[in-house]
Design a protein around this motif. Structure first.
Motif, PDB file in Angstrom:
ATOM      1  N   ARG A 172      24.021   6.455  93.763  1.00  0.00           N
ATOM      2  CA  ARG A 172      22.830   7.062  93.130  1.00  0.00           C
ATOM      3  C   ARG A 172      23.157   7.433  91.684  1.00  0.00           C
ATOM      4  O   ARG A 172      24.247   7.936  91.386  1.00  0.00           O
ATOM      5  CB  ARG A 172      22.387   8.308  93.891  1.00  0.00           C
ATOM      6  N   VAL A 173      22.185   7.159  90.812  1.00  0.00           N
ATOM      7  CA  VAL A 173      22.348   7.471  89.384  1.00  0.00           C
ATOM      8  C   VAL A 173      21.142   8.296  88.950  1.00  0.00           C
ATOM      9  O   VAL A 173      19.996   7.892  89.172  1.00  0.00           O
ATOM     10  CB  VAL A 173      22.404   6.176  88.534  1.00  0.00           C
ATOM     11  N   LEU A 174      21.403   9.440  88.354  1.00  0.00           N
ATOM     12  CA  LEU A 174      20.305  10.292  87.879  1.00  0.00           C
ATOM     13  C   LEU A 174      20.007   9.922  86.425  1.00  0.00           C
ATOM     14  O   LEU A 174      20.904   9.931  85.572  1.00  0.00           O
ATOM     15  CB  LEU A 174      20.718  11.764  87.992  1.00  0.00           C
ATOM     16  N   MET A 175      18.725   9.577  86.176  1.00  0.00           N
ATOM     17  CA  MET A 175      18.358   9.130  84.827  1.00  0.00           C
ATOM     18  C   MET A 175      17.127   9.890  84.363  1.00  0.00           C
ATOM     19  O   MET A 175      16.372  10.412  85.182  1.00  0.00           O
ATOM     20  CB  MET A 175      18.074   7.619  84.823  1.00  0.00           C
ATOM     21  N   PHE A 176      16.935   9.948  83.069  1.00  0.00           N
ATOM     22  CA  PHE A 176      15.769  10.653  82.527  1.00  0.00           C
ATOM     23  C   PHE A 176      14.972   9.691  81.665  1.00  0.00           C
ATOM     24  O   PHE A 176      15.520   9.047  80.768  1.00  0.00           O
ATOM     25  CB  PHE A 176      16.208  11.872  81.713  1.00  0.00           C
ATOM     26  N   GLU A 177      13.664   9.616  81.935  1.00  0.00           N
ATOM     27  CA  GLU A 177      12.814   8.656  81.227  1.00  0.00           C
ATOM     28  C   GLU A 177      12.402   9.229  79.867  1.00  0.00           C
ATOM     29  O   GLU A 177      11.498  10.049  79.788  1.00  0.00           O
ATOM     30  CB  GLU A 177      11.566   8.382  82.083  1.00  0.00           C
ATOM     31  N   GLU A 223      17.528   7.536  90.323  1.00  0.00           N
ATOM     32  CA  GLU A 223      16.499   8.569  90.524  1.00  0.00           C
ATOM     33  C   GLU A 223      16.028   8.867  89.107  1.00  0.00           C
ATOM     34  O   GLU A 223      16.800   9.401  88.300  1.00  0.00           O
ATOM     35  CB  GLU A 223      17.155   9.801  91.165  1.00  0.00           C
ATOM     36  N   ILE A 224      14.808   8.431  88.800  1.00  0.00           N
ATOM     37  CA  ILE A 224      14.369   8.542  87.407  1.00  0.00           C
ATOM     38  C   ILE A 224      13.441   9.734  87.240  1.00  0.00           C
ATOM     39  O   ILE A 224      12.387   9.805  87.878  1.00  0.00           O
ATOM     40  CB  ILE A 224      13.720   7.230  86.946  1.00  0.00           C
ATOM     41  N   MET A 225      13.849  10.681  86.420  1.00  0.00           N
ATOM     42  CA  MET A 225      13.030  11.869  86.183  1.00  0.00           C
ATOM     43  C   MET A 225      12.012  11.526  85.095  1.00  0.00           C
ATOM     44  O   MET A 225      12.374  11.047  84.023  1.00  0.00           O
ATOM     45  CB  MET A 225      13.922  13.036  85.745  1.00  0.00           C
ATOM     46  N   ASN A 226      10.731  11.772  85.405  1.00  0.00           N
ATOM     47  CA  ASN A 226       9.683  11.354  84.475  1.00  0.00           C
ATOM     48  C   ASN A 226       9.700  12.157  83.195  1.00  0.00           C
ATOM     49  O   ASN A 226       9.919  13.367  83.210  1.00  0.00           O
ATOM     50  CB  ASN A 226       8.306  11.507  85.127  1.00  0.00           C
ATOM     51  N   GLY A 227       9.431  11.472  82.094  1.00  0.00           N
ATOM     52  CA  GLY A 227       9.296  12.143  80.807  1.00  0.00           C
ATOM     53  C   GLY A 227       7.981  11.728  80.168  1.00  0.00           C
ATOM     54  O   GLY A 227       7.255  10.898  80.715  1.00  0.00           O
ATOM     55  N   ASP A 228       7.680  12.311  79.009  1.00  0.00           N
ATOM     56  CA  ASP A 228       6.387  12.021  78.368  1.00  0.00           C
ATOM     57  C   ASP A 228       6.507  11.067  77.178  1.00  0.00           C
ATOM     58  O   ASP A 228       5.553  10.862  76.450  1.00  0.00           O
ATOM     59  CB  ASP A 228       5.712  13.330  77.935  1.00  0.00           C
ATOM     60  N   TRP A 229       7.691  10.524  76.954  1.00  0.00           N
ATOM     61  CA  TRP A 229       7.940   9.608  75.820  1.00  0.00           C
ATOM     62  C   TRP A 229       7.721  10.305  74.476  1.00  0.00           C
ATOM     63  O   TRP A 229       7.541   9.682  73.445  1.00  0.00           O
ATOM     64  CB  TRP A 229       7.083   8.333  75.895  1.00  0.00           C
ATOM     65  N   ALA A 232      22.867   9.195  83.679  1.00  0.00           N
ATOM     66  CA  ALA A 232      22.839   8.231  82.565  1.00  0.00           C
ATOM     67  C   ALA A 232      21.648   8.540  81.662  1.00  0.00           C
ATOM     68  O   ALA A 232      20.503   8.555  82.125  1.00  0.00           O
ATOM     69  CB  ALA A 232      22.744   6.815  83.109  1.00  0.00           C
ATOM     70  N   VAL A 233      21.935   8.831  80.399  1.00  0.00           N
ATOM     71  CA  VAL A 233      20.860   9.201  79.459  1.00  0.00           C
ATOM     72  C   VAL A 233      21.036   8.482  78.118  1.00  0.00           C
ATOM     73  O   VAL A 233      22.128   8.059  77.762  1.00  0.00           O
ATOM     74  CB  VAL A 233      20.813  10.741  79.217  1.00  0.00           C
ATOM     75  N   VAL A 234      19.924   8.403  77.397  1.00  0.00           N
ATOM     76  CA  VAL A 234      19.931   7.779  76.070  1.00  0.00           C
ATOM     77  C   VAL A 234      19.968   8.897  75.024  1.00  0.00           C
ATOM     78  O   VAL A 234      19.118   9.791  75.054  1.00  0.00           O
ATOM     79  CB  VAL A 234      18.668   6.898  75.892  1.00  0.00           C
TER      80      VAL A 234
END
Ligand SMILES: Cc1ncc(COP(=O)(O)O)c(C=O)c1O
Length: 400
Positions: free
Chosen positions: A83-88, A108-114, A139-141
Motif C-alpha cells: 500500500r502506498v499513501l498518496m496525495f492528489e 490510497e489516494i487522498m483527494n485534493g482540490d488541485w 509518495a508526494v509531489v
C-alpha cells in the motif's frame, strides 16, 4: 513550421532553456564511456549532484525522463501489493498514482482540490489509524507542475514521525530541483525523484533518484521486478565513476557544466532569483485582475505560476495568440485544468529581461484576444524585480 525571426521564448514549466555553455559541452565529441576520461566525469557529476539534493548519500542518474525515475523509486523499494499513501495535488501526482496501479501496488489516494498542497495533518491522521503499518510508503509531489503549488515536505516528514510510522517517504522534485529549496537529508526523504530538463537547465534525458540508507535497506528485500532501473548494479558501477550500461555521455558532459553554473551563482542565489521572478509574475497576474491557481500564499511555486482566465475565455486560444504574435511558448492546462489555465514557467536559465519579455508577451496576447485585463502588469513586475516592492505585498497595495 515556418521559422519565426528572433529567439523563441520557451517559458513553459520545463523543459527549460539550456544555456550556451551547457549546449557547448553537450556538443563536444562523445567520449569512451569505459575510458579514463569518462571515469573523471562520472565521479565528478555523481559527487557534485548530491549538493543540489542536499544529501551526503548516493544519487543515481538514469538515462531517461522523470517518469523512469518515478518507476525506479517504486520498484526498488516496494513489493507486489504494497500500500502506498498518496496525495492528489494535480495532474502529476495523479499520474504517479496510476503508475503504482500498473506496477501492482495499492495506492490510497487522498483527494485534493488541485489548488493546494499536500495536507500533512490529514496524512498524519491516516498513518496514526494504520496501526498494522500496512502503508509501506508515502509518495508526494514537492512542486505540482500542473497547478503551481509547492508542498511542505518537512511537514510531511513530521506527520510520518508524529504517527510513529515506518513508511518510506518518496518525493517528486522534478520541477523544483535546482529552483526551490529542497533538503533530502534534513527532511528525512527516502527517495527523491528528479529530472534534468527543468531547474538543472539541461535538455530532457537524465533522471535521478537520491536515496537514503533506509531506502537502500528496503531495496534489499523489496520484491517488485526490476532490471534496467535496479539500484544495486548502478551503485556498484558508480562507485568508480562508471555505469552498468551506456550512460547519456553527452548529457553528463552538459550536467558537469550546469553544476558549474549553479555553483558559480550559488544554490541559495539561484533560489532567490526564482523567488523574485515568481513574485514579479504573480504581481503582474494580480494587476491584470486574474486569479492564481494556487490558493495559499505559503504554497506559491517559485518555478511556475498557473493563471486562471475568467469564465468564458479559452486559455489555449490565448496561448496560440501569444505564440503567433510573440514567438513565446507558455504551458497549457493539464487534465481538468485544460483550457482553463495557462502556466508561466520561470525556472532554470532566465534573466529579469526573460521574465519581463514573457509578461509583455502575455499582455500582447490578452489585448489581441480581447480578454479584459488591467494594463500595467509589466510595470508592476518591474518594481518587484528592482526590489522596490516587498515580494509579498498584497494585490493593489503598492502596484498602483
Ligand atoms: C512534477 C512532475 N512529475 C513528473 C513529471 C514527468 O516527468 P517526465 O515528463 O520527464 O517523464 C513531470 C513532467 O513535467 C513533472 O512536472
Amino acid at each position: 513550421m515556418k521559422h519565426m525571426p528572433g529567439r523563441h521564448f520557451l517559458q513553459i514549466p520545463g523543459p527549460t532553456n539550456t544555456p550556451l555553455p551547457v549546449l557547448a559541452a553537450i556538443a563536444k565529441p562523445t567520449i569512451d564511456h569505459r575510458g579514463p576520461e569518462f571515469g573523471d566525469l562520472g565521479r565528478d557529476v555523481l559527487r557534485r549532484i548530491r549538493d543540489v539534493f542536499k544529501t551526503q548519500n548516493p544519487v543515481i542518474i538514469y538515462p531517461c525522463s522523470g517518469t523512469g525515475a518515478w518507476e525506479a523509486a517504486l520498484v526498488n523499494t516496494l513489493s507486489p501489493g504494497d500500500r502506498v499513501l498518496m496525495f492528489e495535488t494535480g495532474w502529476f501526482s495523479t499520474l504517479w498514482g496510476k503508475m503504482t496501479v500498473s506496477l501492482g501496488l495499492q495506492p490510497e489516494i487522498m483527494n485534493g482540490d488541485w489548488r493546494s498542497g499536500v495536507d500533512a495533518d490529514a496524512i498524519e491522521r491516516v498513518l496514526r489509524a494504520d496501526t498494522s503499518h500496512s502503508f509501506k510508503a508515502v509518495a508526494v509531489v514537492h512542486n505540482e507542475t500542473s497547478t503551481g503549488v509547492t508542498s511542505n515536505i518537512a511537514a510531511v516528514r513530521k506527520a510520518i514521525d508524529n504517527a510513529n510510522h515506518p513508511a518510506l517517504l518518496l518525493v517528486d522534485t522534478i520541477s523544483s530541483l535546482g529552483s526551490i529549496d529542497y533538503r533530502h537529508d534534513e527532511w528525512g526523504v527516502d527517495v527523491t525523484v528528479g529530472g534534468s530538463q527543468k531547474g538543472l537547465m539541461l535538455p530532457p534525458g537524465l533522471a535521478f533518484n537520491a536515496i537514503s540508507e533506509k531506502a537502500l535497506d528496503a531495496s534489499k528485500s523489496a520484491r517488485l521486478p526490476r532490471s534496467f532501473l535496479g539500484w544495486s548494479e548502478m551503485l556498484t558501477a558508480n562507485a568508480t565513476g562508471y555505469f552498468p550500461y551506456t550512460p547519456s555521455t553527452n548529457l553528463l558532459q552538459g550536467l558537469r557544466v550546469a553544476l558549474d553554473l549553479i555553483e558559480e551563482e550559488g544554490l541559495e542565489n539561484v533560489f532567490a532569483r526564482h523567488d523574485r521572478a515568481a513574485a514579479a509574475t504573480r504581481r503582474a497576474v494580480e494587476h491584470w485582475g486574474f486569479e492564481i491557481q494556487c490558493r495559499n500564499e505559503s504554497e506559491y511555486s517559485s518555478s511556475l505560476t498557473a493563471v486562471r482566465l475568467p469564465e468564458g475565455h479559452s486559455a489555449d486560444a490565448l496561448r496560440a495568440e501569444i505564440l503567433h504574435r510573440t514567438n513565446t511558448s507558455l504551458g497549457n492546462g493539464l487534465g481538468r485544468l485544460a483550457d482553463r489555465v495557462f502556466r508561466i514557467g520561470h525556472l532554470g536559465d532566465f534573466s529579469a529581461a526573460s521574465v519581463l519579455g514573457t509578461l509583455a508577451a502575455v499582455e500582447t496576447g490578452l489585448k489581441a484576444a480581447g480578454i479584459p485585463y488591467r494594463t500595467g502588469g509589466v510595470d508592476a513586475a518591474i518594481d518587484i524585480l528592482n526590489g522596490n516592492l516587498p515580494p509579498t505585498a498584497t494585490i493593489g497595495e503598492a502596484a498602483e
